[in-house]
Design an enzyme around this catalytic site. Structure first.
Site, PDB file in Angstrom:
ATOM      1  N   GLY A  26       0.830  -1.203   0.000  1.00  0.00           N
ATOM      2  CA  GLY A  26       0.000   0.000   0.000  1.00  0.00           C
ATOM      3  C   GLY A  26       0.862   1.249   0.000  1.00  0.00           C
ATOM      4  CD  GLU A  29      24.033  -8.029 -20.473  1.00  0.00           C
ATOM      5  OE1 GLU A  29      24.838  -7.698 -19.616  1.00  0.00           O
ATOM      6  OE2 GLU A  29      24.232  -8.965 -21.264  1.00  0.00           O
TER       7      GLU A  29
END
Lengths: 259, 397
Positions: free
Chosen positions: B355, B379
């Site tokens: 939350g 990558e």
């Protein structure tokens, strides 16, 4: 300089332990690890040898089932070799029996200095190191926070409640090292690889020339009569601040001798 | 002699477990409690890097004959996973260094290996890898950095982007284009090993032109580097004359293993996010009971754990294949795609479970949330992985 460190291999404190109801001793059937309180002795020994520009750190340990996992950790930190004493007849040894066994192993190595933790993290008797010194008939100094070797003299800052005392004795001697006074190194990966190949001499009672009646359950003069659950920790005291909270806190810390 | 499988030295599993246990102790004692102190102000964790050097991690995959640990791919993936569970940037401190070392050990001449690898294995010499440019990322073949021969020397001109560890590095595996008609493989992309003085002022025509401020992956420097008439000796051409035109192929093969590494980072971050979510869900109470007792949260945890396990298994399988000497393009592509997306999903799930607290820098989940996208992009983006995977699936035997 040759330093021998006593290391205990204990059940992993992170896992729930179990007592053997017949002996009231901790069960030690699973993998054992290096007792953290002994890692300070190992580190101190390595620093002493490195500082002296040469020498050797050897380990001695007594453990069931030829357990070497904890020894391997200390070997990976940099110790050269180890003696492990493992014998079924050693089950139920009390502090003096343990000290006799370790003393017999140590005397094979003729060290200048023997280091040990102040107390183990599972047994907490805090008496084995001094008993070893007694059996070996060498001087012992407890609660070391700093150790210096000067020729044949061991100079120790011995921790006290108020600070420390400077204490000296001649080698060979036994010194117990207070937990937390040095920062044990993490074993390097190369150290871990090398530890696998370092020699661990495994001995039983007959190899040490000890009689079964002086050790183990039969030689034990100490008995754990009763075990009770530790009391659950009580909720702390809540201090409502009516202008004097700081005084109450100072008073509380004073009672604990923290301030 | 350690067992060999298809030329790969296999790491003894007991030894690997002990290494991972030692690393875990360190990560839990020193990294997890302090990562945010360095990450938020974008400060380099010097002491952590020194401890990584003490562990031997700068030589993790460097052959033992040059002083490295020569860990197999599986063990290295587990190391990266554990580092990333603590703080993903730590994996970056060694990854581009080891890609550079891999290029040298796999394709360099004997002299080149002896010259650079021993000091790289200790971490005394740091390496980095430099392929991307401002206008060339996924489309690596479009790079513009030029290398022109001048007698026994090569003259480099160009700008490189996203160079991780570019400042601290003393050697750079640099991809540059050699002009047409230069050699047999004319016009090709070629790998050079640039030697530079570590620091922001490298001199000799090499400079750190900009330090890139980033959303995540903070604490280690990612820089733009400029080359203006920088001169290299011919012996800095990787692999000698044979290296001309082979640079991109070699770099892509090194990146293939890099994908397993990024997948392992994803698993580490996903594990951290899951652990944080699980522990918070057990502690935080709403409507009179821990939120883990509400099915909405319990089911989310179940999904998170399942995805995490799948990501880990794909990653370990790719590492196992690499260790067995099998082709890994498909497996590494799948592992990288799934693990990086999983890290991102789990970081957001962990934030939802936390939350408002998840949005706060007092809890580490916001860091996982900011770090995760790097794995999706770096990558080879997820889209490039899908290209790699589909090409492998559709390739004619």
């Amino acid at each position: 300089m040759k330093v021998v460190v006593c290391v205990k291999q204990i059940p992993d404190p992170a896992l729930p332990g179990e007592l053997d109801p017949s002996t009231n001793y901790l069960k030690r059937d699973d993998k054992l690890i290096l007792d953290e309180s002994d890692s300070y002795g190992v580190e101190m020994a390595l620093q002493l040898v490195e500082g002296a520009g040469g020498g050797e750190v050897s380990l001695v340990s007594m453990a069931p089932n030829n357990e070497v996992s904890g020894l391997r950790t200390a070997l990976a930190m940099g110790a050269e070799d180890a003696i492990l004493v493992s014998d079924n007849a050693l089950a139920g040894s009390d502090a003096l029996g343990t000290a006799r066994v370790l003393a017999a192993a140590i005397s094979r190595l003729s060290p200048d200095l023997v280091l040990a933790g102040v107390e183990s993290s599972d047994g907490y008797t805090g008496t084995v190191p001094e008993m070893i010194a007694g059996v070996l008939d060498i001087p012992s100094i407890t609660f070391a926070k700093q150790i210096e070797i000067d020729g044949n003299t061991v100079k120790v800052q011995r921790q006290t409640e108020a600070g420390y005392d400077d204490v000296e004795c001649q080698t060979p001697a036994l010194v117990s090292v207070t937990a937390g006074v040095v920062e044990p190194r993490y074993p390097s990966f190369k150290g871990i690889m090398a530890a696998k190949k370092k020699p661990v001499e495994e001995l039983d009672l007959s190899a040490l020339g000890l009689d079964e009646s002086s050790v183990g359950q039969s030689g034990a003069r100490q008995e754990t009569v009763r075990v009770t659950e530790a009391e659950e920790r009580q909720a702390g005291e809540v201090i409502e601040d009516e202008g004097d909270a700081h005084e109450k806190i100072v008073e509380f810390l004073g009672e604990l001798k923290i301030v | 002699m350690p067992p060999l499988r298809n030329g790969v030295v296999m790491t003894d599993i007991d030894i690997a477990d002990e290494m991972l246990a030692a690393l875990k102790n360190w990560v839990e004692a020193e990294v997890i409690p302090h990562a945010s102190e360095f990450e938020l102000p974008d400060e380099y964790p010097t002491d952590m890097a020194l401890q990584m050097a003490d562990f031997g991690l700068f030589g993790a995959t460097i052959p033992s004959e040059f002083g490295g640990l020569e860990l197999d791919n599986m063990t290295y993936a587990r190391v990266i996973e554990e580092l990333s569970r603590g703080w993903m940037s730590l994996a970056g401190i060694i990854n581009s260094h080891l890609i550079c070392a891999k290029l040298i050990s796999k394709f360099g001449s004997d002299e080149q290996k002896l010259k650079w690898l021993p000091s790289m294995a200790t971490g005394e010499l740091r390496g980095c890898f430099s392929l991307s440019e401002p206008d060339s990322g996924s489309d690596a073949g479009a790079l513009r950095c030029r290398a022109e021969r001048d007698g026994d020397e090569w003259v480099i001109n160009g700008t490189k982007m996203w160079v991780t560890n570019g400042e601290k590095a003393g050697v750079v595996a640099l991809l540059a284009r050699v002009p047409d008609g230069e050699e047999e493989n004319s016009g090709g992309i070629t790998c050079f090993i640039v030697e530079k003085t570590p620091g922001s002022e490298s001199g000799d025509g090499v400079s750190i032109s900009r330090k890139i401020d980033k959303l995540g992956y903070r604490g280690l420097e990612t820089v733009e580097m400029s080359y203006v008439d920088h001169r290299l000796n011919h012996d800095q051409l990787l692999g000698g004359d044979n290296g001309i035109g082979n640079g991109l192929r070699w770099a892509l093969s090194a990146l293939e293993l890099g994908r397993i590494n990024v997948a392992a980072r994803g698993v580490g971050v996903a594990q951290a996010a899951y652990d944080a979510a699980l522990s918070y869900a057990k502690e935080r109470e709403a409507f009179g009971r821990p939120i883990s007792q509400h099915q909405a949260i319990a089911f989310k945890l179940a999904e998170m754990a399942t995805k995490l396990e799948a990501a880990r298994l794909l990653t370990y399988e790719a590492a196992r294949k690499a260790d067995a000497g099998e082709r890994v393009d498909l497996a590494a592509g799948m592992a990288k795609l799934f693990a990086s997306e999983t890290a991102s999903e789990l970081a957001l799930d962990a934030m939802r479970i936390h939350g408002g607290n998840g949005f706060s820098t007092e809890y580490p989940v916001e860091r996982y949330y900011r770090d995760a996208p790097l794995m999706i992009i770096g990558e080879g983006t997820s889209e490039i992985q899908k290209l790699v995977i589909s090409r492998a699936l559709l390739a004619d035997d």
